[in-house]
Design a protein around this motif. Structure first.
Motif, PDB file in Angstrom:
ATOM      1  N   GLY A 189       5.959   2.593  -7.299  1.00  0.00           N
ATOM      2  CA  GLY A 189       7.255   2.079  -6.844  1.00  0.00           C
ATOM      3  C   GLY A 189       7.234   1.714  -5.368  1.00  0.00           C
ATOM      4  O   GLY A 189       7.783   0.675  -4.963  1.00  0.00           O
ATOM      5  N   LYS A 190       6.577   2.554  -4.566  1.00  0.00           N
ATOM      6  CA  LYS A 190       6.465   2.253  -3.135  1.00  0.00           C
ATOM      7  C   LYS A 190       5.663   0.975  -2.914  1.00  0.00           C
ATOM      8  O   LYS A 190       6.023   0.135  -2.077  1.00  0.00           O
ATOM      9  N   ALA A 191       4.573   0.812  -3.652  1.00  0.00           N
ATOM     10  CA  ALA A 191       3.740  -0.392  -3.503  1.00  0.00           C
ATOM     11  C   ALA A 191       4.544  -1.638  -3.851  1.00  0.00           C
ATOM     12  O   ALA A 191       4.472  -2.656  -3.150  1.00  0.00           O
ATOM     13  N   LYS A 192       5.317  -1.558  -4.934  1.00  0.00           N
ATOM     14  CA  LYS A 192       6.142  -2.709  -5.324  1.00  0.00           C
ATOM     15  C   LYS A 192       7.211  -3.003  -4.277  1.00  0.00           C
ATOM     16  O   LYS A 192       7.519  -4.163  -4.002  1.00  0.00           O
ATOM     17  N   ALA A 193       7.758  -1.940  -3.687  1.00  0.00           N
ATOM     18  CA  ALA A 193       8.765  -2.134  -2.641  1.00  0.00           C
ATOM     19  C   ALA A 193       8.159  -2.835  -1.425  1.00  0.00           C
ATOM     20  O   ALA A 193       8.769  -3.734  -0.841  1.00  0.00           O
ATOM     21  N   PHE A 194       6.934  -2.434  -1.046  1.00  0.00           N
ATOM     22  CA  PHE A 194       6.275  -3.092   0.079  1.00  0.00           C
ATOM     23  C   PHE A 194       5.946  -4.545  -0.240  1.00  0.00           C
ATOM     24  O   PHE A 194       6.041  -5.420   0.632  1.00  0.00           O
ATOM     25  N   ILE A 195       5.566  -4.818  -1.469  1.00  0.00           N
ATOM     26  CA  ILE A 195       5.295  -6.208  -1.870  1.00  0.00           C
ATOM     27  C   ILE A 195       6.565  -7.042  -1.762  1.00  0.00           C
ATOM     28  O   ILE A 195       6.554  -8.159  -1.226  1.00  0.00           O
ATOM     29  N   ASN A 196       7.677  -6.498  -2.248  1.00  0.00           N
ATOM     30  CA  ASN A 196       8.964  -7.212  -2.142  1.00  0.00           C
ATOM     31  C   ASN A 196       9.349  -7.422  -0.679  1.00  0.00           C
ATOM     32  O   ASN A 196       9.812  -8.508  -0.298  1.00  0.00           O
ATOM     33  N   PHE A 197       9.147  -6.372   0.142  1.00  0.00           N
ATOM     34  CA  PHE A 197       9.472  -6.493   1.566  1.00  0.00           C
ATOM     35  C   PHE A 197       8.607  -7.559   2.222  1.00  0.00           C
ATOM     36  O   PHE A 197       9.101  -8.389   3.007  1.00  0.00           O
ATOM     37  N   ARG A 198       7.300  -7.572   1.885  1.00  0.00           N
ATOM     38  CA  ARG A 198       6.386  -8.577   2.435  1.00  0.00           C
ATOM     39  C   ARG A 198       6.858  -9.987   2.079  1.00  0.00           C
ATOM     40  O   ARG A 198       6.910 -10.867   2.936  1.00  0.00           O
ATOM     41  N   ASP A 199       7.233 -10.189   0.817  1.00  0.00           N
ATOM     42  CA  ASP A 199       7.653 -11.518   0.366  1.00  0.00           C
ATOM     43  C   ASP A 199       8.956 -11.945   1.039  1.00  0.00           C
ATOM     44  O   ASP A 199       9.106 -13.108   1.452  1.00  0.00           O
ATOM     45  N   ILE A 200       9.893 -11.016   1.165  1.00  0.00           N
ATOM     46  CA  ILE A 200      11.178 -11.336   1.811  1.00  0.00           C
ATOM     47  C   ILE A 200      10.966 -11.638   3.288  1.00  0.00           C
ATOM     48  O   ILE A 200      11.519 -12.606   3.834  1.00  0.00           O
ATOM     49  N   LEU A 201      10.124 -10.805   3.944  1.00  0.00           N
ATOM     50  CA  LEU A 201       9.847 -11.031   5.366  1.00  0.00           C
ATOM     51  C   LEU A 201       9.119 -12.355   5.575  1.00  0.00           C
ATOM     52  O   LEU A 201       9.441 -13.118   6.498  1.00  0.00           O
ATOM     53  N   ALA A 202       8.153 -12.657   4.704  1.00  0.00           N
ATOM     54  CA  ALA A 202       7.422 -13.924   4.817  1.00  0.00           C
ATOM     55  C   ALA A 202       8.374 -15.112   4.663  1.00  0.00           C
ATOM     56  O   ALA A 202       8.298 -16.086   5.429  1.00  0.00           O
ATOM     57  N   ALA A 203       9.274 -15.032   3.686  1.00  0.00           N
ATOM     58  CA  ALA A 203      10.235 -16.125   3.481  1.00  0.00           C
ATOM     59  C   ALA A 203      11.154 -16.275   4.697  1.00  0.00           C
ATOM     60  O   ALA A 203      11.448 -17.412   5.127  1.00  0.00           O
ATOM     61  N   ALA A 204      11.577 -15.156   5.272  1.00  0.00           N
ATOM     62  CA  ALA A 204      12.462 -15.217   6.437  1.00  0.00           C
ATOM     63  C   ALA A 204      11.728 -15.795   7.647  1.00  0.00           C
ATOM     64  O   ALA A 204      12.303 -16.606   8.403  1.00  0.00           O
ATOM     65  N   ILE A 205      10.468 -15.391   7.832  1.00  0.00           N
ATOM     66  CA  ILE A 205       9.696 -15.925   8.965  1.00  0.00           C
ATOM     67  C   ILE A 205       9.470 -17.421   8.789  1.00  0.00           C
ATOM     68  O   ILE A 205       9.604 -18.203   9.743  1.00  0.00           O
TER      69      ILE A 205
END
Length: 144
Positions: free
Chosen positions: A107-123
């Motif tokens: 679950g933590k790994a999936k959360a980090f993947i989601n965070f990475r994707d959201i942060l990448a899209a925002a950047i």
């Protein structure tokens, strides 16, 4: 347990040990019956002495297994057995704990993947000129 790990396969060191321990347990059961029904006769004394000597011999044989010298037995498991509890229950509880920790970490790994994707899209949205670098970083952090 599966035979792949060597537990029920009499051709592996652990399988042989399992058979020897089963034989020792059977000898102890017979010894207990003999002690309970002890008559005090010479024949009973001789039979009891033979069972005790057989038990000692079998325990000595087990302690001399060199191929099992590097087998690690968790001290928690030994304490569990000393308390008179079933080691199969220990194994089941251990597997359950590992499963729960695995689910938590997954679950933590999936959360980090989601965070990475959201942060990448925002950047990318705020700094379009960084899109190639963001994509490169995102590709390098892909989980197989």
């Amino acid at each position: 347990m599966s035979t792949e790990s060597g537990y029920n396969d009499p051709n592996t060191p652990l399988g042989k040990l399992q058979d020897e321990i089963a034989n020792i347990i059977e000898t102890f059961v017979h010894l207990g019956v003999q002690v309970h029904d002890f008559q005090g006769t010479e024949e009973a004394k001789l039979g009891l002495a033979n069972h005790i000597n057989r038990s000692i011999s079998k325990l000595r044989d087990i302690s001399n297994h060199n191929e099992l010298a590097n087998v690690y037995i968790p001290t928690d498991l030994l304490a569990y057995i000393q308390d008179g509890r079933n080691p199969d229950i220990y194994s089941r509880e251990f597997v359950e704990v590992v499963r729960k920790v695995n689910q938590f970490l997954n679950g933590k790994a999936k959360a980090f993947i989601n965070f990475r994707d959201i942060l990448a899209a925002a950047i990318k949205q705020e700094f379009p000129e960084l899109s190639p670098e963001v994509d490169l970083i995102k590709n390098k952090t892909e989980i197989l």
